[in-house]
Design a protein around this motif. Structure first.
Motif, PDB file in Angstrom:
ATOM      1  N   VAL A  33       0.937  -1.168   0.066  1.00 40.91           N
ATOM      2  CA  VAL A  33      -0.334   0.100  -0.108  1.00 40.91           C
ATOM      3  C   VAL A  33       0.767   1.221   0.118  1.00 40.91           C
ATOM      4  O   VAL A  33       1.623   1.366   0.869  1.00 40.91           O
ATOM      5  CB  VAL A  33      -0.918  -0.145   1.285  1.00 40.91           C
ATOM      6  CG1 VAL A  33      -1.970   1.453   1.246  1.00 40.91           C
ATOM      7  CG2 VAL A  33      -1.759  -1.291   1.199  1.00 40.91           C
ATOM      8  N   THR A  58       5.542  -1.428  -9.615  1.00 42.41           N
ATOM      9  CA  THR A  58       4.255  -1.594  -8.961  1.00 42.41           C
ATOM     10  C   THR A  58       4.058  -3.159  -9.183  1.00 42.41           C
ATOM     11  O   THR A  58       3.656  -3.329 -10.162  1.00 42.41           O
ATOM     12  CB  THR A  58       3.295  -0.510  -8.875  1.00 42.41           C
ATOM     13  OG1 THR A  58       3.812   0.722  -8.507  1.00 42.41           O
ATOM     14  CG2 THR A  58       1.999  -1.131  -8.240  1.00 42.41           C
ATOM     15  N   THR A  71       5.614  -1.325  -3.496  1.00 41.14           N
ATOM     16  CA  THR A  71       4.157  -1.044  -3.977  1.00 41.14           C
ATOM     17  C   THR A  71       3.448  -2.096  -4.574  1.00 41.14           C
ATOM     18  O   THR A  71       4.066  -2.763  -5.565  1.00 41.14           O
ATOM     19  CB  THR A  71       3.763   0.252  -4.531  1.00 41.14           C
ATOM     20  OG1 THR A  71       4.498   0.421  -5.914  1.00 41.14           O
ATOM     21  CG2 THR A  71       4.325   1.548  -3.877  1.00 41.14           C
ATOM     22  N   GLN A  78      -4.953  -1.591  -2.213  1.00 40.35           N
ATOM     23  CA  GLN A  78      -3.761  -0.787  -2.827  1.00 40.35           C
ATOM     24  C   GLN A  78      -4.326  -0.012  -3.845  1.00 40.35           C
ATOM     25  O   GLN A  78      -3.878   1.063  -3.955  1.00 40.35           O
ATOM     26  CB  GLN A  78      -3.021  -1.883  -3.323  1.00 40.35           C
ATOM     27  CG  GLN A  78      -2.120  -2.757  -2.388  1.00 40.35           C
ATOM     28  CD  GLN A  78      -1.601  -3.956  -2.849  1.00 40.35           C
ATOM     29  OE1 GLN A  78      -1.892  -4.462  -4.023  1.00 40.35           O
ATOM     30  NE2 GLN A  78      -0.824  -4.611  -2.271  1.00 40.35           N
TER      31      GLN A  78
END
Length: 355
Positions: A33, A58, A71, A78
């Motif tokens: 997150v 990500t 991330t 998320q």
């Protein structure tokens, strides 16, 4: 007229200029997150005049993270945390992009901010890693070779992450096939020793990437899709710019719009010859050879240098990383240095424009 500050159309969108923020890992997420750090970090570049702000690598799955602090976009929590960050970027006039990634054999490693190096042990939060072949990156834990079911699952992970990215408001999606991570591992003969339909000849080594391009295009039909390549492994017998050019053309046929050309990262014994703009020649080769639009990146640190890359016809845009960290208002400064009038100086900063 400055090419650097000319707009660039991208599949129904327009980047207000061609000086963009490259994806840069911050190693500051919690369970995938993004945090307040990411909000401030990314929004400041949009205030600073960037045409596109590309969020960091990500992960499309928990197992695909480079480190435990990366991330992600593998769940809705998320996605929802990204939404206000994306809104802040867009409110400041930049296009918001995100790099979708799977680290493969370079996953489950310590964050460089941790003071440790190598793979994270299981009892410290690490996890088993996967790759096209069971060949470890030097100093890292050995990965498991993926079977076809695992490959199919990764394709769907990219598609699902793309859908969540669009739901969060991201406008541009970049597929990470560079820097020694999973898709690059499939592309390079140094890391892919498979004997099935995903190894051997170039069309087979490229198969996974091309499948992902097609599925991301299906999942995000209106979004510009970028692919980031490492155009050279900088190692004998490795992936090279000629293969990059060929695969870029194939990816364009399957729905990719733009190509972000970097290099290196696959093997520890690489011998990279760095100098200002040292990767621009790779971008130029892909642009001319494949007939596709590209961005150049790598030690591009001032306005005149970036303008020269574009006027030479070597790239269609410039990505920068460290220079944006040194100066989050790099584009505003570049416009002043080139004598270009732009209409997106923040009103709160206008008093500094003539300095």
């Amino acid at each position: 007229m400055s090419l650097l500050f000319s707009p660039l159309p991208l599949r129904g969108l327009t980047a207000r200029n061609r000086l963009w923020v490259a994806p840069m890992c911050q190693y500051s997420a919690v369970a995938g997150v993004p945090q307040e750090w990411h909000h401030t970090h990314l929004a400041q570049f949009a205030s600073g005049g960037a045409g596109i702000v590309m969020a960091e690598a990500t992960a499309v799955s928990a197992e695909g993270r480079i480190s435990p602090d990366d991330t992600g976009l593998w769940n809705d929590a998320q996605r929802d945390a990204w939404a206000p960050i994306v809104s802040a970027i867009r409110a400041r006039g930049a296009l918001a992009g995100v790099q979708l990634a799977h680290a493969g054999r370079k996953a489950s490693t310590w964050s460089p901010l941790s003071g440790h190096r190598g793979s994270v042990p299981h009892d410290a939060g690490g996890w088993p890693t996967v790759a096209p072949s069971a060949i470890a990156f030097d100093g890292f834990a050995a990965p498991h070779a993926m079977d076809t079911a695992a490959i199919d699952a990764v394709v769907e992970d990219f598609a699902a992450a793309a859908r969540r990215a669009v739901q969060a408001g991201f406008q541009v999606l970049e597929i990470h096939a560079a820097h020694g991570y999973l898709l690059h591992q499939f592309l390079s003969p140094l890391s892919n020793l498979r004997a099935d339909e995903y190894g051997g000849p170039l069309p087979d080594r490229a198969r996974l990437l091309l499948r992902i391009v097609e599925r991301v295009r299906d999942a995000a039909p209106d979004a510009p899709i970028f692919v980031r390549f490492s155009a050279s492994d900088w190692a004998e017998g490795g992936w090279d710019v000629a293969e990059t050019t060929t695969v870029a053309a194939w990816a364009a046929e399957r729905g990719a719009d733009f190509f972000d050309i970097s290099s290196g990262g696959l093997v520890a014994h690489q011998k990279v010859l760095t100098a200002p703009g040292y990767q621009v020649g790779f971008a130029a080769h892909v642009r001319r050879g494949a007939g596709v639009p590209v961005s150049a990146v790598g030690l591009i640190t001032d306005a005149a240098q970036a303008e020269d890359v574009l006027t030479a016809g070597d790239a269609d845009a410039v990505m920068a990383g460290r220079e944006w960290l040194r100066d989050p208002h790099f584009a505003l400064r570049a416009a002043s240095e080139l004598g270009v009038e732009i209409d997106y100086w923040p009103k709160q900063y206008l008093r500094a424009r003539a300095a």
